[in-house]
Design an enzyme around this catalytic site. Structure first.
Site, PDB file in Angstrom:
ATOM      1  N   HIS A 100       0.882  -1.165   0.000  1.00  0.00           N
ATOM      2  CA  HIS A 100       0.000   0.000   0.000  1.00  0.00           C
ATOM      3  C   HIS A 100       0.927   1.224   0.000  1.00  0.00           C
ATOM      4  O   HIS A 100       2.011   1.176   0.600  1.00  0.00           O
ATOM      5  CB  HIS A 100      -0.838   0.129   1.260  1.00  0.00           C
ATOM      6  CG  HIS A 100      -1.750  -1.014   1.576  1.00  0.00           C
ATOM      7  ND1 HIS A 100      -1.336  -2.135   2.219  1.00  0.00           N
ATOM      8  CD2 HIS A 100      -3.080  -1.173   1.369  1.00  0.00           C
ATOM      9  CE1 HIS A 100      -2.370  -2.953   2.390  1.00  0.00           C
ATOM     10  NE2 HIS A 100      -3.445  -2.391   1.881  1.00  0.00           N
ATOM     11  N   ASP A 103       2.265   1.969   3.399  1.00  0.00           N
ATOM     12  CA  ASP A 103       3.226   1.025   4.009  1.00  0.00           C
ATOM     13  C   ASP A 103       4.639   1.489   3.737  1.00  0.00           C
ATOM     14  O   ASP A 103       5.524   1.351   4.571  1.00  0.00           O
ATOM     15  CB  ASP A 103       3.156  -0.384   3.377  1.00  0.00           C
ATOM     16  CG  ASP A 103       1.781  -0.981   3.384  1.00  0.00           C
ATOM     17  OD1 ASP A 103       0.999  -0.634   4.270  1.00  0.00           O
ATOM     18  OD2 ASP A 103       1.508  -1.806   2.482  1.00  0.00           O
TER      19      ASP A 103
HETATM   20  C1  XUL Z   1      -7.412  -6.675   4.407  1.00  0.00           C
HETATM   21  C2  XUL Z   1      -6.603  -7.094   3.254  1.00  0.00           C
HETATM   22  C3  XUL Z   1      -5.775  -6.012   2.622  1.00  0.00           C
HETATM   23  C4  XUL Z   1      -5.685  -6.090   1.149  1.00  0.00           C
HETATM   24  C5  XUL Z   1      -4.952  -4.946   0.514  1.00  0.00           C
HETATM   25  O1  XUL Z   1      -8.145  -7.702   4.979  1.00  0.00           O
HETATM   26  O2  XUL Z   1      -6.602  -8.235   2.869  1.00  0.00           O
HETATM   27  O3  XUL Z   1      -4.520  -6.041   3.216  1.00  0.00           O
HETATM   28  O4  XUL Z   1      -5.063  -7.270   0.734  1.00  0.00           O
HETATM   29  O5  XUL Z   1      -5.510  -3.721   0.820  1.00  0.00           O
END
Ligand code: XUL
Ligand code: CO
Length: 437
Positions: A100, A103
């Site tokens: 993300h 992150d």
């Molecule tokens: C949340 C989840 C996230 C997604 C990316 O449950 O799985 O981490 O994979 O936003």
């Protein structure tokens, strides 16, 4: 400078190895159905759990020992963390990672500064990718942690929050493109509701569709050629998440004419939270040509929330690989370990044990699935089970020739249906167990 000086590069040593930091099944060059394991599995490390996870839970703060962390979310720390991440991934031998925006780089005092931070880190990520050959499987935007997203992002009742989210996805998409990302993921963060007393459900869904259409338009504008993936999840953080499962997501996409623009990133623990098996969700997505990628983890059978554990269950990994092999591969997707070590596993080396086990469980599952397919053990049974549709009245129904009148005439003449055959579930479960070694 080394952050994991005590850990040597992880190598394949074969099924008899007792070395905990060696692969017993993942042998990247080994051919399975004529293709190297590496290309079947396309493993990715996720930045959020592995490099940002602290082990905090609702009952206590983080207790993970990460000697390289200085306790801040500064840009300097973000840049240093890139070195940690790439050393870890290189030692592990994974070809991909996922992140993300938040992150990898901290939020600034306003959007402009936030974007500058991301650019600064992306530059270093790009250099490291070049140096190591490790690639970006997918990028995404964190539209759920900052308090501005308290009521959601694309489905927020606050239009400014929708605008902020749009700006954020625009930037995250551009950075993903710049880093050669092969996909871009939309997980619905806080897109959902806790109570319908305060929610205009139809309006929120219209906004979500609008948001995704704008993302598609921008994808085309900047020439991002990767796959757009929606990641279904039924609950948590909201009571009802709009993207609840693959069937709901497909219906949503079709309603708004978006089905050609997206595939799904299916996650094991999300499938089980939705009351489905991962096998079901993958089979459903694959049947409609919508299976794009996988978030590999598992829940705990005794616990009803998203525990995001590392996958170790061979039945599950075998079933995942049966579907993936069945559709001829995972395409631009891969197996992303959206999984976290337990709070009690607080040492850096535990990150290695977790990934080594997950990679081995999938490599092992791949070999089992390939063996089942080689003998045609399940396929032949299913083919026979539907044989009545291959000719006669079945074929007439499937081809659209038969009417209700014809079905009636056919059955009046025949008197009753042919006898049913046994489903033989127990036999088939025993057959599968034969391959689990
Ligand atoms: C949340 C989840 C996230 C997604 C990316 O449950 O799985 O981490 O994979 O936003
Ligand atoms: Co996920």
């Amino acid at each position: 400078m080394s952050f994991f000086a005590d850990v040597p590069a992880v190598r394949y040593e074969g099924p008899d190895s007792k070395n905990p930091l060696a692969f017993r099944h993942y042998n990247p060059d080994e051919l399975v159905e004529g293709k190297p394991m590496r290309d079947h599995l396309r493993f990715a490390v996720c930045y959020w759990h592995t490099f940002r996870g602290t082990g905090s839970d609702p009952f206590g703060p983080g207790c993970a020992v990460r000697p390289w962390e200085d306790g801040t979310d500064s840009l300097d720390m973000a840049l240093k963390r890139v070195d940690v991440a790439f050393e870890f991934m290189q030692k592990l031998g994974v070809p991909y990672y996922c992140f993300h925006d938040r992150d990898v780089s901290p939020e600034g005092k306003n959007l402009a500064e936030t974007n500058r931070n991301l650019d600064a880190v992306a530059k270093v990520l790009g250099q490291k990718q070049k140096e190591t050959g490790i690639k970006l499987l997918w990028g995404t935007a964190n539209l759920f942690s900052n308090p501005r997203f308290v009521h959601g992002a694309a489905t927020s009742p606050n239009a400014d929050v929708f605008a902020y989210a749009g700006a954020q996805v625009k930037k995250a998409l551009e950075v993903t493109k710049e880093l050669g990302g092969e996909n871009y993921v939309f997980w619905g963060g806080r897109e959902g509701y806790h109570t319908l007393y305060n929610t205009d459900l139809r309006r929120e869904l219209d906004h979500l569709a609008k948001f995704l259409s704008l993302a598609v338009a921008h994808k085309k504008k900047v020439g991002f050629t990767g796959t757009f993936l929606i990641e279904p999840k039924p609950m948590e953080p909201t009571t009802h998440q709009y993207d609840s499962d693959c069937a709901a997501c497909l219906a949503f996409l079709r309603t708004y004419g978006l089905e050609g623009e997206f595939k799904f990133n299916v996650e094991t623990n999300h499938a089980t939270l939705a009351g489905h098996s991962m096998f079901h969700e993958l089979t459903y997505a694959s049947a409609y040509g919508m299976l794009g990628s996988i978030d590999a983890n598992r829940g705990d059978e005794l616990v009803g929330w998203d525990t995001d554990q590392f996958p170790t269950n061979l039945y599950q990994t075998m079933q995942v690989m049966l579907v993936v092999l069945g559709q001829g591969g995972i395409g631009t997707g891969g197996l992303n370990f959206d999984a976290k070590v337990r709070r009690e596993s607080f040492e850096p080396v535990d990150l290695f044990h977790a990934h080594v086990g997950g990679m081995d469980a999938f490599a092992h599952g791949l070999k089992i699935a390939a063996a089942i397919r080689k003998d045609g053990a399940l396929k032949e049974f299913v083919k026979q089970r539907y044989a009545s549709w291959d000719g006669g009245i079945g074929a007439e129904v499937e081809s659209g020739k038969a009417t209700f009148e014809e079905l009636e005439a056919y059955m009046l003449k025949k008197g009753d249906a042919e006898k049913n055959a046994s489903g033989r579930q127990e036999l088939l479960e025993n057959v599968v167990n034969r391959y689990l070694r």
